[in-house]
Design a protein around this motif. Structure first.
Motif, PDB file in Angstrom:
ATOM      1  N   PRO A   1     172.276 117.670  15.037  1.00 47.35           N
ATOM      2  CA  PRO A   1     171.179 118.229  15.840  1.00 47.35           C
ATOM      3  C   PRO A   1     170.726 117.314  16.967  1.00 47.35           C
ATOM      4  CG  PRO A   1     170.401 117.573  13.653  1.00 47.35           C
ATOM      5  CD  PRO A   1     171.891 117.462  13.626  1.00 47.35           C
ATOM      6  N   LEU A   2     171.170 116.064  16.967  1.00 51.22           N
ATOM      7  CA  LEU A   2     170.793 115.155  18.052  1.00 51.22           C
ATOM      8  C   LEU A   2     171.256 115.659  19.410  1.00 51.22           C
ATOM      9  CD1 LEU A   2     171.331 111.546  16.631  1.00 51.22           C
ATOM     10  CD2 LEU A   2     169.218 112.832  16.887  1.00 51.22           C
ATOM     11  N   HIS A   3     172.394 116.346  19.438  1.00 55.14           N
ATOM     12  CA  HIS A   3     172.876 116.874  20.716  1.00 55.14           C
ATOM     13  C   HIS A   3     171.842 117.820  21.322  1.00 55.14           C
ATOM     14  CE1 HIS A   3     176.952 115.226  20.576  1.00 55.14           C
ATOM     15  NE2 HIS A   3     176.960 115.499  19.286  1.00 55.14           N
ATOM     16  N   ALA A   4     171.261 118.678  20.484  1.00 53.70           N
ATOM     17  CA  ALA A   4     170.263 119.625  20.974  1.00 53.70           C
ATOM     18  C   ALA A   4     168.990 118.912  21.413  1.00 53.70           C
ATOM     19  CB  ALA A   4     169.945 120.657  19.889  1.00 53.70           C
ATOM     20  N   ALA A   5     168.594 117.863  20.691  1.00 61.10           N
ATOM     21  CA  ALA A   5     167.369 117.143  21.027  1.00 61.10           C
ATOM     22  C   ALA A   5     167.503 116.364  22.336  1.00 61.10           C
ATOM     23  CB  ALA A   5     166.991 116.200  19.885  1.00 61.10           C
ATOM     24  N   TYR A   6     168.657 115.738  22.531  1.00 61.89           N
ATOM     25  CA  TYR A   6     168.841 114.874  23.704  1.00 61.89           C
ATOM     26  C   TYR A   6     169.316 115.633  24.937  1.00 61.89           C
ATOM     27  CZ  TYR A   6     168.105 110.352  21.413  1.00 61.89           C
ATOM     28  OH  TYR A   6     167.550 109.267  20.800  1.00 61.89           O
ATOM     29  N   LYS A   7     169.816 116.855  24.760  1.00 64.67           N
ATOM     30  CA  LYS A   7     170.382 117.590  25.891  1.00 64.67           C
ATOM     31  C   LYS A   7     169.405 117.770  27.050  1.00 64.67           C
ATOM     32  CE  LYS A   7     172.995 121.752  27.065  1.00 64.67           C
ATOM     33  NZ  LYS A   7     173.590 123.009  26.540  1.00 64.67           N
ATOM     34  N   PRO A   8     168.123 118.120  26.815  1.00 57.99           N
ATOM     35  CA  PRO A   8     167.193 118.261  27.950  1.00 57.99           C
ATOM     36  C   PRO A   8     166.965 116.964  28.707  1.00 57.99           C
ATOM     37  CG  PRO A   8     166.320 119.354  25.995  1.00 57.99           C
ATOM     38  CD  PRO A   8     167.480 118.532  25.552  1.00 57.99           C
ATOM     39  N   TYR A   9     167.359 115.843  28.132  1.00 53.11           N
ATOM     40  CA  TYR A   9     167.154 114.541  28.759  1.00 53.11           C
ATOM     41  C   TYR A   9     168.456 113.952  29.302  1.00 53.11           C
ATOM     42  CZ  TYR A   9     162.692 114.927  26.359  1.00 53.11           C
ATOM     43  OH  TYR A   9     161.465 115.355  25.919  1.00 53.11           O
ATOM     44  N   GLY A  10     169.485 114.777  29.380  1.00 53.99           N
ATOM     45  CA  GLY A  10     170.744 114.304  29.928  1.00 53.99           C
ATOM     46  C   GLY A  10     171.630 113.584  28.927  1.00 53.99           C
ATOM     47  N   GLY A  11     171.293 113.673  27.639  1.00 51.79           N
ATOM     48  CA  GLY A  11     172.150 113.096  26.604  1.00 51.79           C
ATOM     49  C   GLY A  11     171.866 111.651  26.263  1.00 51.79           C
TER      50      GLY A  11
ATOM     51  N   LEU B   1     172.822 131.387  22.036  1.00 55.35           N
ATOM     52  CA  LEU B   1     174.201 131.874  22.088  1.00 55.35           C
ATOM     53  C   LEU B   1     175.049 130.997  22.993  1.00 55.35           C
ATOM     54  CD1 LEU B   1     173.509 135.729  22.410  1.00 55.35           C
ATOM     55  CD2 LEU B   1     173.984 134.434  20.327  1.00 55.35           C
ATOM     56  N   ASN B   2     174.533 130.665  24.174  1.00 53.61           N
ATOM     57  CA  ASN B   2     175.288 129.832  25.113  1.00 53.61           C
ATOM     58  C   ASN B   2     175.558 128.447  24.537  1.00 53.61           C
ATOM     59  OD1 ASN B   2     175.745 131.538  27.343  1.00 53.61           O
ATOM     60  ND2 ASN B   2     173.647 131.269  28.055  1.00 53.61           N
ATOM     61  N   ASP B   3     174.543 127.867  23.909  1.00 56.70           N
ATOM     62  CA  ASP B   3     174.727 126.524  23.337  1.00 56.70           C
ATOM     63  C   ASP B   3     175.788 126.535  22.243  1.00 56.70           C
ATOM     64  OD1 ASP B   3     172.872 125.491  25.052  1.00 56.70           O
ATOM     65  OD2 ASP B   3     171.252 125.359  23.573  1.00 56.70           O
ATOM     66  N   LEU B   4     175.801 127.563  21.428  1.00 54.06           N
ATOM     67  CA  LEU B   4     176.810 127.647  20.377  1.00 54.06           C
ATOM     68  C   LEU B   4     178.205 127.812  20.958  1.00 54.06           C
ATOM     69  CD1 LEU B   4     174.980 129.923  17.775  1.00 54.06           C
ATOM     70  CD2 LEU B   4     175.625 127.536  17.441  1.00 54.06           C
ATOM     71  N   MET B   5     178.346 128.683  21.944  1.00 57.50           N
ATOM     72  CA  MET B   5     179.670 128.905  22.530  1.00 57.50           C
ATOM     73  C   MET B   5     180.175 127.692  23.299  1.00 57.50           C
ATOM     74  SD  MET B   5     179.668 132.881  23.762  1.00 57.50           S
ATOM     75  CE  MET B   5     178.182 132.777  24.757  1.00 57.50           C
ATOM     76  N   CYS B   6     179.256 126.914  23.868  1.00 53.03           N
ATOM     77  CA  CYS B   6     179.649 125.730  24.650  1.00 53.03           C
ATOM     78  C   CYS B   6     179.799 124.478  23.794  1.00 53.03           C
ATOM     79  CB  CYS B   6     178.621 125.475  25.752  1.00 53.03           C
ATOM     80  SG  CYS B   6     178.610 126.729  27.052  1.00 53.03           S
ATOM     81  N   GLN B   7     179.453 124.562  22.514  1.00 53.96           N
ATOM     82  CA  GLN B   7     179.510 123.383  21.643  1.00 53.96           C
ATOM     83  C   GLN B   7     180.952 122.915  21.464  1.00 53.96           C
ATOM     84  OE1 GLN B   7     177.111 123.407  17.962  1.00 53.96           O
ATOM     85  NE2 GLN B   7     178.981 122.861  16.882  1.00 53.96           N
ATOM     86  N   PRO B   8     181.246 121.652  21.754  1.00 56.45           N
ATOM     87  CA  PRO B   8     182.628 121.157  21.595  1.00 56.45           C
ATOM     88  C   PRO B   8     183.062 121.211  20.134  1.00 56.45           C
ATOM     89  CG  PRO B   8     181.285 119.622  22.873  1.00 56.45           C
ATOM     90  CD  PRO B   8     180.338 120.612  22.272  1.00 56.45           C
ATOM     91  N   PRO B   9     184.315 121.510  19.865  1.00 56.30           N
ATOM     92  CA  PRO B   9     184.795 121.536  18.477  1.00 56.30           C
ATOM     93  C   PRO B   9     184.679 120.157  17.836  1.00 56.30           C
ATOM     94  CG  PRO B   9     186.376 122.572  19.964  1.00 56.30           C
ATOM     95  CD  PRO B   9     185.369 121.888  20.825  1.00 56.30           C
ATOM     96  N   SER B  10     184.255 120.121  16.582  1.00 57.93           N
ATOM     97  CA  SER B  10     184.151 118.835  15.881  1.00 57.93           C
ATOM     98  C   SER B  10     185.440 118.487  15.157  1.00 57.93           C
ATOM     99  CB  SER B  10     183.002 118.868  14.872  1.00 57.93           C
ATOM    100  OG  SER B  10     183.290 119.761  13.810  1.00 57.93           O
ATOM    101  N   LYS B  11     186.311 119.476  14.951  1.00 61.15           N
ATOM    102  CA  LYS B  11     187.545 119.249  14.197  1.00 61.15           C
ATOM    103  C   LYS B  11     188.786 119.299  15.068  1.00 61.15           C
ATOM    104  CE  LYS B  11     185.881 121.019   9.780  1.00 61.15           C
ATOM    105  NZ  LYS B  11     186.176 121.912   8.640  1.00 61.15           N
ATOM    106  N   LYS B  12     188.577 119.335  16.365  1.00 58.49           N
ATOM    107  CA  LYS B  12     189.715 119.501  17.269  1.00 58.49           C
ATOM    108  C   LYS B  12     190.645 118.305  17.200  1.00 58.49           C
ATOM    109  CE  LYS B  12     190.708 120.444  22.109  1.00 58.49           C
ATOM    110  NZ  LYS B  12     190.142 120.556  23.458  1.00 58.49           N
TER     111      LYS B  12
END
Length: 642
Positions: free
Chosen positions: A244-254, A631-642
């Motif tokens: 969930p850190l990705h979602a928290a930090y995303k508005p701040y540029g990561g 929906l957009n955030d889920l579809m844009c989420q990078p694969p974790s198992k790629k």
């Protein structure tokens, strides 16, 4: 002599064991935060969990003191719960302050993060969450003397109310007496040293003064200048994609300065090699007269002889070394993530992969699987066509799940695939053998269902219903002695279908040549809960624009959206998918009663309130904008198992 040797060896063993046990002593921590005002609160809680995974911390409770003035929401508390759940500690008590309120930060991620990650708090009301001061007193009273460290990284409102609390059923002591007896350290993020202004103290002058002048024990201040020198976050270090850190930090540029994270680190590990402690006797002094145009209250270190046990941090090692230590903790995977995924939905996706909407639905399932919300059992294609099935396998492969079972209706009619499905099948890696050995959808359905716990499977249908009807008509076999309808009744808890228009309408008509008979069969004979998502809901959703314009040629779903920018029924499949996993939440009402009636000649539909089946259709409760972001955030989420 032998007896003496044994005694000597035994004494050495006792010394070794004693030394070993003392080296793994854990700090008992209460984390006090203003979650949502900045992303470093989320980072600080993540660091605390990482230290707990290492055996260095025992998290007793989390407190937060922030609600909006316009609407008493539980988003901040639910965000705390979501982070705790991700790290495998969903049962950590959470308290919320209810006596004073102030506005949340402009980039408040607590509005959406708890709707994207599992937690048990998002659907609660404020009154359902324990009062912070009551929980403070309950937790402290039960701990050994001088054993608790409080880490406070927000405005110090809870500190002033805790100190002012009176004896109760938990303890006959006043708040100040209880703190003096049970707490060994208060680690604060606040102030600027040796002087200056800072946000936390500007939010509650009384709290800052209470901590500086009334706290009866040890206080370590981590000032603004400490965290400002240390920048950390997901864009700097590889943090698991499901965090969930990705979602928290995303508005701040990561990435963000690490103000709150330093208070956690020093609370658990002490100054170690990172910091020096100020050696000037004195105490923190807050001046109750704000400077015009400057946030917070001016403050300084009062260098006077005093009995107060206070100090502040001074950076000792290069900031880069402290940054590396914090980044390593942020990147650390949860040691016990099972608790976070124990409630994962067992999902079978039945998709025709005919539109970008359906491709997006499959990408969303993979993203939610990466988050621990979904156990994706398999994918079914409701017709006979090689290219769409291979395209499904290509998307599964891209998301790191190349071995997911896939199947089609082998005995069904041939369906002409879309050009983009054919392109995905031939231009992305996949190893599906679409020959005579390809299992039929009913075989895969029966195999997948037979081994699942009763009432544990959700089927999401974003396309035609041919394979569902075929499943209902199967007989007992060596996979299961149950008929298809009996097997569904025993194993399936929900069928989420994208299709129709409700309560009636002509924008969606079942096609007699394609799936009218199948839809009729499912609407009448399906033995468990069915919830329909109609085109009136889907057409309000325009999610996917970011994928269409991304130019990412390596992601098959983004290529799907680039080729097919608008689906005829909007985001109908994505909505049915999100509902199938997360339920109605605050977005939809799924309490309609009655059942679907399909006119068997024309394919037109009507909702009949006098029919008694366990069916419903979704009605929109909120503006679609907030849901589109999910929906957009889920579809844009990078694969974790790629």
């Amino acid at each position: 002599m032998k007896k003496l040797s044994r005694v000597f060896l035994l004494s050495i063993l006792v010394m070794i064991l004693a030394a070993g046990s003392s080296s793994i002593a854990m700090e008992n921590i209460i984390f006090d935060t203003d979650m949502g005002n900045d992303c470093d609160d989320a980072g600080a809680l993540a660091v605390l969990h990482a230290l707990a995974d290492k055996g260095e911390a025992n998290i007793l409770a989390c407190m937060m003191w922030k609600m909006r003035k316009d609407e008493p929401v539980v988003g901040p508390a639910a965000t705390i719960d979501a982070i705790n759940t991700y790290y495998g500690r969903p049962d950590i008590p959470i308290g919320i302050g209810k006596k004073e309120i102030y506005f949340a930060g402009a980039k408040n991620y607590t509005n959406f993060l708890p709707k994207e990650f599992p937690n048990d708090t998002i659907d609660k009301k404020i009154d359902d969450i324990p009062d912070a001061i009551d929980l403070y007193r309950k937790i402290l009273a039960a701990q050994p003397d001088k054993s608790v460290t409080i880490v406070a990284v927000g405005p110090l409102t809870s500190i002033k109310y805790l100190l002012a609390s009176k004896p109760d059923t938990y303890s006959p002591l006043t708040g100040r007496e209880l703190v003096e007896k049970k707490v060994k350290l208060l680690s604060l993020m606040g102030g600027k040293f040796p002087e200056g202004n800072e946000f936390n103290l500007g939010c509650d002058l009384g709290g800052g003064i209470a901590a500086a002048l009334e706290w009866p024990g040890r206080v370590v201040w981590s000032g603004l200048e400490i965290g400002s020198a240390i920048t950390t976050g997901p864009s700097r270090v590889k943090i698991p994609a499901e965090s969930p850190l990705h979602a928290a930090y995303k508005p701040y540029g990561g990435q963000r300065q690490s103000w709150d994270l330093t208070s956690v680190l020093v609370a658990v590990r002490g100054p170690a090699d990172y910091w020096d402690l100020s050696d000037t006797p004195g105490y923190f002094c807050v001046v109750p007269a704000p400077e015009k145009g400057v946030p917070g209250y001016p403050s300084h270190w009062e260098s006077k002889s005093t009995t107060r046990d206070q100090t502040y941090l001074k950076l000792k090692k290069p900031a880069a070394e402290v940054t590396a230590a914090i980044d390593a903790l942020l990147a650390q995977k949860p040691a016990s993530p099972a608790a976070a995924s124990s409630n994962a939905a067992n999902v079978i996706l039945d998709t025709s992969l005919n539109t970008a909407d359906e491709a997006g639905a499959l990408a969303m399932l993979h993203a939610m699987a990466d988050k621990g919300e979904v156990n994706l059992l398999g994918c079914i294609y409701p017709g006979r066509s090689n290219a769409p099935l291979a395209a499904i396998d290509a998307i599964n492969t891209y998301h790191g799940r190349p071995d997911l079972p896939v199947a089609m209706v082998v005995k069904g009619g041939w369906i002409n695939p879309s050009e983009i499905a054919k392109s995905i099948a031939t231009s992305f890696p996949q190893d599906l053998k679409t020959d005579d050995t390809m299992p039929d959808s009913i075989v895969i359905y029966r195999k997948l269902l037979a081994v699942q716990p009763d009432k544990s499977v959700t089927i999401i249908c974003t396309g035609w219903q041919n394979s569902l009807a075929a499943l209902l008509s199967t007989k007992g076999d060596d996979i299961s002695p149950l008929t298809g309808r009996e097997l569904v009744a025993q194993k399936v808890k929900l069928l989420s279908i994208a299709g129709g228009q409700y309560p009636t309408g002509s924008d969606f008509i079942y096609n007699k040549e394609r799936d009218l008979n199948a839809a009729l069969c499912v609407s009448v004979a399906w033995p468990t809960r069915v919830v329909y998502t109609g085109v009136e809901v889907g057409k309000q959703i325009t999610a996917g624009a970011a994928l269409a314009s991304s130019g990412d040629v390596k992601d098959p779903v983004k290529k799907f959206f680039a080729s097919q920018k608008a689906a005829p029924y909007g985001g109908i499949g994505m909505v049915a998918t999100l509902y199938g996993v997360r339920g109605a939440q605050a977005f939809w009402d799924d309490t309609t009663t009655g059942a679907l009636y399909i006119q068997p000649c024309s394919g037109e539909i009507q909702w009949m309130t006098d029919l008694k089946r366990d069916q419903a259709y979704l009605k929109v409760k909120k503006s679609p904008g907030e849901m589109e972001k999910i929906l957009n955030d889920l579809m844009c989420q990078p694969p974790s198992k790629k």
